[in-house]
Design a protein around this motif. Structure first.
Motif, PDB file in Angstrom:
ATOM      1  N   PRO A 368      11.886 113.116  36.919  1.00 10.54           N
ATOM      2  CA  PRO A 368      10.851 112.354  37.642  1.00 10.54           C
ATOM      3  C   PRO A 368       9.928 111.658  36.643  1.00 10.54           C
ATOM      4  O   PRO A 368       9.941 112.001  35.460  1.00 10.54           O
ATOM      5  CB  PRO A 368      10.100 113.441  38.416  1.00 10.54           C
ATOM      6  N   PRO A 369       9.103 110.709  37.108  1.00 12.05           N
ATOM      7  CA  PRO A 369       8.096 110.140  36.210  1.00 12.05           C
ATOM      8  C   PRO A 369       7.154 111.247  35.753  1.00 12.05           C
ATOM      9  O   PRO A 369       7.011 112.237  36.468  1.00 12.05           O
ATOM     10  CB  PRO A 369       7.339 109.143  37.092  1.00 12.05           C
ATOM     11  N   PRO A 370       6.546 111.191  34.593  1.00  6.91           N
ATOM     12  CA  PRO A 370       6.439 109.979  33.775  1.00  6.91           C
ATOM     13  C   PRO A 370       7.611 109.764  32.817  1.00  6.91           C
ATOM     14  O   PRO A 370       7.639 108.759  32.132  1.00  6.91           O
ATOM     15  CB  PRO A 370       5.168 110.246  32.964  1.00  6.91           C
ATOM     16  N   ASP A 371       8.603 110.730  32.777  1.00  9.04           N
ATOM     17  CA  ASP A 371       9.695 110.552  31.811  1.00  9.04           C
ATOM     18  C   ASP A 371      10.784 109.620  32.336  1.00  9.04           C
ATOM     19  O   ASP A 371      11.277 108.774  31.614  1.00  9.04           O
ATOM     20  CB  ASP A 371      10.312 111.912  31.466  1.00  9.04           C
ATOM     21  N   GLY A 372      11.180 109.832  33.587  1.00 12.10           N
ATOM     22  CA  GLY A 372      12.292 109.047  34.129  1.00 12.10           C
ATOM     23  C   GLY A 372      11.791 107.873  34.928  1.00 12.10           C
ATOM     24  O   GLY A 372      10.619 107.816  35.310  1.00 12.10           O
ATOM     25  N   ALA A 373      12.704 106.935  35.185  1.00 10.78           N
ATOM     26  CA  ALA A 373      12.312 105.787  36.015  1.00 10.78           C
ATOM     27  C   ALA A 373      13.445 105.436  36.961  1.00 10.78           C
ATOM     28  O   ALA A 373      13.565 104.312  37.393  1.00 10.78           O
ATOM     29  CB  ALA A 373      11.943 104.599  35.148  1.00 10.78           C
ATOM     30  N   SER A 374      14.303 106.435  37.277  1.00 11.93           N
ATOM     31  CA  SER A 374      15.346 106.119  38.251  1.00 11.93           C
ATOM     32  C   SER A 374      15.195 107.080  39.435  1.00 11.93           C
ATOM     33  O   SER A 374      14.456 108.051  39.362  1.00 11.93           O
ATOM     34  CB  SER A 374      16.731 106.213  37.626  1.00 11.93           C
ATOM     35  N   TYR A 375      15.913 106.773  40.505  1.00 13.24           N
ATOM     36  CA  TYR A 375      15.779 107.550  41.743  1.00 13.24           C
ATOM     37  C   TYR A 375      17.110 108.210  42.054  1.00 13.24           C
ATOM     38  O   TYR A 375      18.139 107.860  41.495  1.00 13.24           O
ATOM     39  CB  TYR A 375      15.376 106.618  42.892  1.00 13.24           C
TER      40      TYR A 375
END
Ligand code: ADP
Length: 419
Positions: A368-375
């Protein structure tokens, strides 16, 4: 036949939607992409398929060396390629936004400076240089604040901090995220800005010769209070009063004007509270992920087709169907390896749900954010009212189960015997 250079992205959700739209319109696509520059040559790919999108000057040189024949437009499928697309369009003398305008709105610090100069409502912000100790800034801050990377998107590298200790933790974490994601991280530093309370909205628009046409104003009904800002629901039409919706449109149009944006898609995010409308972002791109599909019904064509038509001067009157629509970007509940999911048929059978698209691939590491930016994927709904669309999305989401396992099995280390 019209020819469009399309900057496709290895992590892009919409490469195929753009190709399908081009096919429908009889437009020839000249492909370019950002595959790994070390692997692509060994797969027999030309340098144009291994561009560094985040180094637009250099990447534009390689494209200009390789392409031949006349082009009618240059487009990027998503945020990663917009600066390069603008740079190329400018150097080829094609219509589009000036490269400096696209660069400025893409940089959160430059954008804040622009809003402040032009006296828009703008949170107080500070530029924290790389290596600078955030503790030195504490006396001038009013907590809570938001720490942000300069050029990332999808809430990646955005963290709220409520006190000095949380600020230090947030700065360290955002610095690490930015240095993994942006080759220029060291030169950029971060932004620290006041946290703006309020409800959040998003505007999807299209600029035609400097005039903004609002395609949709979305409510973002889930509270986004941090410390991380994972986006979930977008529902349109907005339930804001009509006069306020008009003000939002006027304000985004003004920001586009002062920023120098004149053509193509615009995606803007704003918060609204007692003090007024706070523009968080105006980007020279369309809505991210597969969310654009939520507009197909009301536009009468896909958003990608609309963007391509606008780019090659084949505009089309936009339909405006009645009813409401919504999309949920299925949030990633925890970091780990995605193994699979259950409940798709049950989710799809919820009345008003028009599609459930799971885009995560088994074996993929997700965060999940703040590390990832995909769903994990997207749920789409169409209903008579925004409230019904929203309820349908939430119901469908509750029917899905995701199998996400930790990256490393947790093995209990044997206790060390003390001598
Ligand atoms: P990105 O381009 O990564 O989406 P944004 O600047 O739009 O970055 O921030 C992502 C999200 O973080 C926003 O949608 C909003 O919910 C939250 N956010 C960003 N800045 C602020 C702020 N100053 N106050 C409150 N929330 C904020």
């Amino acid at each position: 036949m019209k020819r469009v250079l399309l900057l496709q992205s290895t992590t892009g959700y919409r490469n195929n939607d753009f190709l399908a739209a081009a096919n429908k319109l009889g437009i020839e696509i000249v492909p370019a992409a950002n595959y790994c520059h070390q692997l692509a040559p060994s797969w027999g790919m030309r340098p144009i398929m291994a561009l560094h999108f985040d180094q637009p000057e250099r990447a534009a040189d390689s494209v200009l060396r390789e392409i031949n024949g006349k082009l009618d437009a240059v487009l990027a499928v998503d945020d990663t390629g917009v600066e390069l697309a603008a740079q190329l369009a400018e150097r080829l003398g094609l219509p589009g936004n000036p490269a400096h305008a696209v660069r400025r709105v893409h940089d959160k610090l430059a954008f804040r400076r622009l809003l402040q100069e032009r006296e828009f409502l703008c949170p107080r912000f500070h530029h924290l240089q790389a290596g600078e100790d955030p503790r030195n800034r504490v006396p001038e801050l009013k907590f809570p604040v938001v720490v942000k990377a300069r050029r990332l998107s999808g809430s990646r590298g955005v963290i709220r901090a409520d006190d000095a200790e949380a600020l230090v933790r947030a700065v360290n974490r955002v610095r690490a995220i930015q240095s993994r994601a942006d080759r220029d991280a060291h030169a950029l530093g971060l932004i620290i800005e006041d946290f703006i309370p309020g409800r959040e909205f998003a505007l999807e628009g299209m600029l035609e010769q400097g005039t903004l046409n609002t395609l949709a104003l979305f409510d973002k009904p889930d509270p986004l209070n941090g410390p991380y800002f994972e986006e979930t629901l977008y529902v349109t039409p907005s339930r804001l009063p009509g006069a306020l919706q008009d003000r939002v449109h006027q304000m985004v149009a003004r920001v586009c004007r002062i920023a120098g944006l004149v053509a193509g898609p615009v995606h803007a995010e704003m918060r609204i509270n007692d003090q007024g409308i706070w523009i968080l972002e105006v980007a020279a791109r369309s809505i991210g992920g597969l969310c654009g599909r939520v507009l197909t019904h009301s536009l009468g064509i896909s958003l990608e087709e609309l963007i391509l038509r606008q780019a090659v001067a084949k505009p089309l009157g936009i339909a405006n169907a009645d009813g409401a629509a919504g999309v949920m970007m299925i949030p990633v509940p925890k970091r780990g390896i995605y193994h699979g999911h259950e409940g798709q048929a049950a989710a799809q059978s919820v009345p008003a749900v028009t599609g459930v698209s799971i885009t995560a691939e088994p074996g993929q590491i997700i965060a999940p954010p703040p590390d990832g930016a995909s769903y994990l994927g997207f749920i789409f709904a169409r209903a008579a009212s925004p409230a019904e669309a929203e309820t349908a999305l939430r119901t469908a989401h509750r029917r899905l189960r995701f199998d996400i396992r930790s990256e490393f099995p947790v093995v209990e280390a044997p206790a060390i015997e003390k001598p």
